[in-house]
Design a protein around this motif. Structure first.
Motif, mmCIF file in Angstrom:
data_model
loop_
_atom_site.group_PDB
_atom_site.id
_atom_site.type_symbol
_atom_site.label_atom_id
_atom_site.label_comp_id
_atom_site.label_asym_id
_atom_site.label_seq_id
_atom_site.Cartn_x
_atom_site.Cartn_y
_atom_site.Cartn_z
ATOM 1 N N PRO A 174 -0.886 2.966 6.611
ATOM 2 C CA PRO A 174 -1.117 1.593 6.404
ATOM 3 C C PRO A 174 -0.461 0.828 5.161
ATOM 4 O O PRO A 174 0.371 1.854 4.429
ATOM 5 C CB PRO A 174 -2.575 1.984 5.858
ATOM 6 C CG PRO A 174 -3.119 3.532 6.392
ATOM 7 C CD PRO A 174 -1.655 4.096 6.318
ATOM 8 N N PRO A 175 -0.421 -0.320 5.364
ATOM 9 C CA PRO A 175 0.554 -1.024 4.543
ATOM 10 C C PRO A 175 0.305 -0.636 3.160
ATOM 11 O O PRO A 175 1.397 -0.349 2.138
ATOM 12 C CB PRO A 175 0.126 -2.501 4.823
ATOM 13 C CG PRO A 175 -0.186 -2.342 6.133
ATOM 14 C CD PRO A 175 -0.960 -1.114 6.268
ATOM 15 N N GLY A 176 -0.893 -0.181 2.531
ATOM 16 C CA GLY A 176 -1.062 -0.112 1.111
ATOM 17 C C GLY A 176 -0.779 1.233 0.590
ATOM 18 O O GLY A 176 -0.159 1.357 -0.354
ATOM 19 N N ARG A 177 -0.696 2.058 1.516
ATOM 20 C CA ARG A 177 -0.101 3.465 1.339
ATOM 21 C C ARG A 177 1.277 3.466 1.380
ATOM 22 O O ARG A 177 2.142 4.353 0.847
ATOM 23 C CB ARG A 177 -0.623 4.693 2.135
ATOM 24 C CG ARG A 177 -2.256 4.611 1.763
ATOM 25 C CD ARG A 177 -2.924 5.824 2.857
ATOM 26 N NE ARG A 177 -4.219 5.908 2.657
ATOM 27 C CZ ARG A 177 -5.205 6.713 3.398
ATOM 28 N NH1 ARG A 177 -4.404 7.420 4.374
ATOM 29 N NH2 ARG A 177 -6.383 6.900 3.167
ATOM 30 N N GLN B 111 -2.585 3.934 13.690
ATOM 31 C CA GLN B 111 -3.417 2.893 13.940
ATOM 32 C C GLN B 111 -2.806 1.888 14.018
ATOM 33 O O GLN B 111 -1.731 1.479 13.247
ATOM 34 C CB GLN B 111 -4.609 2.949 13.396
ATOM 35 C CG GLN B 111 -5.530 4.256 13.100
ATOM 36 C CD GLN B 111 -6.852 4.096 12.296
ATOM 37 O OE1 GLN B 111 -7.323 2.894 12.068
ATOM 38 N NE2 GLN B 111 -7.215 5.141 11.866
ATOM 39 N N ALA B 112 -3.122 0.539 14.780
ATOM 40 C CA ALA B 112 -2.608 -0.577 14.900
ATOM 41 C C ALA B 112 -2.573 -1.288 13.296
ATOM 42 O O ALA B 112 -3.749 -1.102 12.694
ATOM 43 C CB ALA B 112 -3.227 -1.477 15.920
ATOM 44 N N GLY B 113 -1.467 -1.787 13.280
ATOM 45 C CA GLY B 113 -1.357 -2.408 11.701
ATOM 46 C C GLY B 113 -0.495 -1.623 10.721
ATOM 47 O O GLY B 113 -0.008 -1.784 9.695
ATOM 48 N N ASP B 114 -0.482 -0.145 11.082
ATOM 49 C CA ASP B 114 0.109 0.885 10.343
ATOM 50 C C ASP B 114 1.640 0.286 10.270
ATOM 51 O O ASP B 114 2.199 -0.059 11.217
ATOM 52 C CB ASP B 114 0.071 2.189 10.636
ATOM 53 C CG ASP B 114 -1.331 2.818 10.484
ATOM 54 O OD1 ASP B 114 -2.009 2.179 9.825
ATOM 55 O OD2 ASP B 114 -1.492 3.995 10.742
ATOM 56 N N LEU B 115 2.358 0.489 9.179
ATOM 57 C CA LEU B 115 3.998 0.578 9.436
ATOM 58 C C LEU B 115 4.644 1.892 9.699
ATOM 59 O O LEU B 115 3.890 2.848 9.420
ATOM 60 C CB LEU B 115 4.208 0.203 7.988
ATOM 61 C CG LEU B 115 3.943 -1.170 7.524
ATOM 62 C CD1 LEU B 115 4.355 -1.471 5.914
ATOM 63 C CD2 LEU B 115 4.237 -2.286 8.406
ATOM 64 N N VAL B 116 5.835 1.764 10.335
ATOM 65 C CA VAL B 116 6.419 2.874 10.893
ATOM 66 C C VAL B 116 7.657 3.102 9.721
ATOM 67 O O VAL B 116 8.331 2.052 9.460
ATOM 68 C CB VAL B 116 7.142 2.742 12.142
ATOM 69 C CG1 VAL B 116 7.881 3.842 12.637
ATOM 70 C CG2 VAL B 116 5.810 2.371 13.238
ATOM 71 N N ARG C 236 0.820 13.961 2.629
ATOM 72 C CA ARG C 236 -0.740 14.100 2.730
ATOM 73 C C ARG C 236 -1.473 13.169 2.116
ATOM 74 O O ARG C 236 -2.627 12.548 2.578
ATOM 75 C CB ARG C 236 -0.882 15.413 2.167
ATOM 76 C CG ARG C 236 -0.368 17.044 2.739
ATOM 77 C CD ARG C 236 -0.782 17.950 1.838
ATOM 78 N NE ARG C 236 -0.001 19.192 1.592
ATOM 79 C CZ ARG C 236 0.338 19.897 0.765
ATOM 80 N NH1 ARG C 236 -0.176 19.816 -0.553
ATOM 81 N NH2 ARG C 236 1.257 21.163 0.945
ATOM 82 N N ASP C 237 -1.091 12.625 1.217
ATOM 83 C CA ASP C 237 -1.639 11.438 0.670
ATOM 84 C C ASP C 237 -1.622 9.996 1.186
ATOM 85 O O ASP C 237 -2.430 9.312 1.124
ATOM 86 C CB ASP C 237 -1.133 11.172 -0.927
ATOM 87 C CG ASP C 237 -1.435 12.480 -1.741
ATOM 88 O OD1 ASP C 237 -2.482 13.060 -1.413
ATOM 89 O OD2 ASP C 237 -0.724 12.733 -2.869
ATOM 90 N N GLY C 238 -0.394 9.819 1.875
ATOM 91 C CA GLY C 238 -0.101 8.549 2.391
ATOM 92 C C GLY C 238 -0.004 8.334 3.927
ATOM 93 O O GLY C 238 -0.096 7.226 4.361
#
Length: 322
Positions: A282-285, A160-165, A210-212
């Motif tokens: 997502p940035p937090g994960r 999703q938009a905002g996720d980091l690669v 699986r978690d992140g």
């Protein structure tokens, strides 16, 4: 001088199965001793069965004349990389080999030995398969089964938009390793040839994925191409900064010697055969995953690549199978 009639007769098909392949079942009851035409796979409550299949063709996916044990081990490892990308633990495999007519028994033994070595290393059992003879080059195909907790397979479609690669490790070693195998590049310590011939499937990451991770793909065709698979499946755009791409020491040394840095970075990012993972989170994960961040997911489509902060043309992005 001895002629064909003086050579020892090769074991017939059923003797070869008993001698070469039955030991590879490692006693798995599902294989039924390879005495039947099919295996019986029991259900595992609370888990989904993940199935992947890849093929290697001599002269296309590995050099002509490559040692058959190395072919076998690469065949297993490339399939294991597909399971790793989905967060699945390996379970067992089915094998099909088309041997060039006249292939001697020693080569077949060598192939089985490679399967034995990595079967033990990755706790994998042969569950069934087939062998045939053909007039063309060697073709080996493997169907690999794995288990993942129900509903928790990591797919390409979740970015999703905002996720980091992120990527799981150094990029470009596989392509440079092929150059070394072909005699086009020096490799004094064998690191690059090892990365090409015996890739390391990132099974160590399956639980954290699986978690992140929101999406993941293994890097077989090239970083840019496989990031593109995530973009397409998820309906988003990915922006990659190749200056942040992790490189091994040999790859960094090779890059430093190239006259055109932009072109060389693109070559590393599109060469394929790395069998690392490209993933989004997502940035937090992403912090919990602890992997190198090389880009961001945006609204849009496709993959945009930056070098020195400027867009760079991607072309096909890597290996294409058409």
């Amino acid at each position: 001088m001895s002629g064909p009639e003086d050579r020892p007769a090769q074991p017939d098909e059923f003797a070869q199965i008993a001698r070469l392949y039955r030991p590879l079942t490692r006693g798995a009851p599902e294989a039924l001793g390879l005495l039947d035409d099919a295996a019986v796979i029991p259900q595992r409550p609370g888990f989904d069965l993940v199935i992947t299949k890849d093929a290697l063709v001599e002269g296309v996916h590995f050099p002509v004349g490559e040692a058959r044990d190395l072919v076998a081990r690469k065949l297993l490892r490339t399939n294991l990389s597909d399971l790793a990308a989905m967060g699945a633990a390996p379970y067992g495999y089915f094998l099909a080999v088309a041997w060039p007519a006249g292939t001697d028994f020693a080569a077949r033994e060598q192939f089985a030995e490679g399967l034995r070595q990595d079967g033990e290393a990755f706790n994998l059992s042969l569950l069934g398969g087939d062998t045939v003879s053909i007039s063309g080059p060697m073709v080996a195909s493997l169907t690999l089964l794995g288990w993942v907790p129900q509903g928790r397979a990591v797919r390409r479609s979740g970015a999703q938009a905002g996720d980091l690669v992120m990527v799981s490790g150094p990029i470009g070693d596989g392509g440079l390793g092929l150059k070394a195998v072909m005699g086009q590049l020096g490799d004094s310590d064998g690191y690059l040839t090892g990365r090409y011939r015996q890739p390391r499937p990132r099974l160590d990451l399956i639980e954290s994925l699986r978690d992140g991770a929101s999406a993941c793909a293994d890097i077989s065709d090239g970083l840019v191409a496989d990031a593109g698979h995530i973009a397409r499946a998820s309906g988003v755009g990915l922006r990659l900064d190749l200056d942040r791409m992790p490189l091994s020491r040999p790859a960094a040394a090779w890059l430093a010697d190239q006259p055109d840095r932009r072109q060389a970075l693109m070559a590393l990012a599109t060469s394929g055969d790395d069998y690392e993972l490209v993933l989004t989170a997502p940035p937090g994960r992403s912090e919990r995953l602890g992997l190198p961040v090389i880009g961001v997911v945006e609204a849009g489509e496709g993959v945009q690549v930056l070098v020195d902060g400027r867009p760079a043309p991607t072309g096909p992005g890597g290996w294409t199978h058409a």
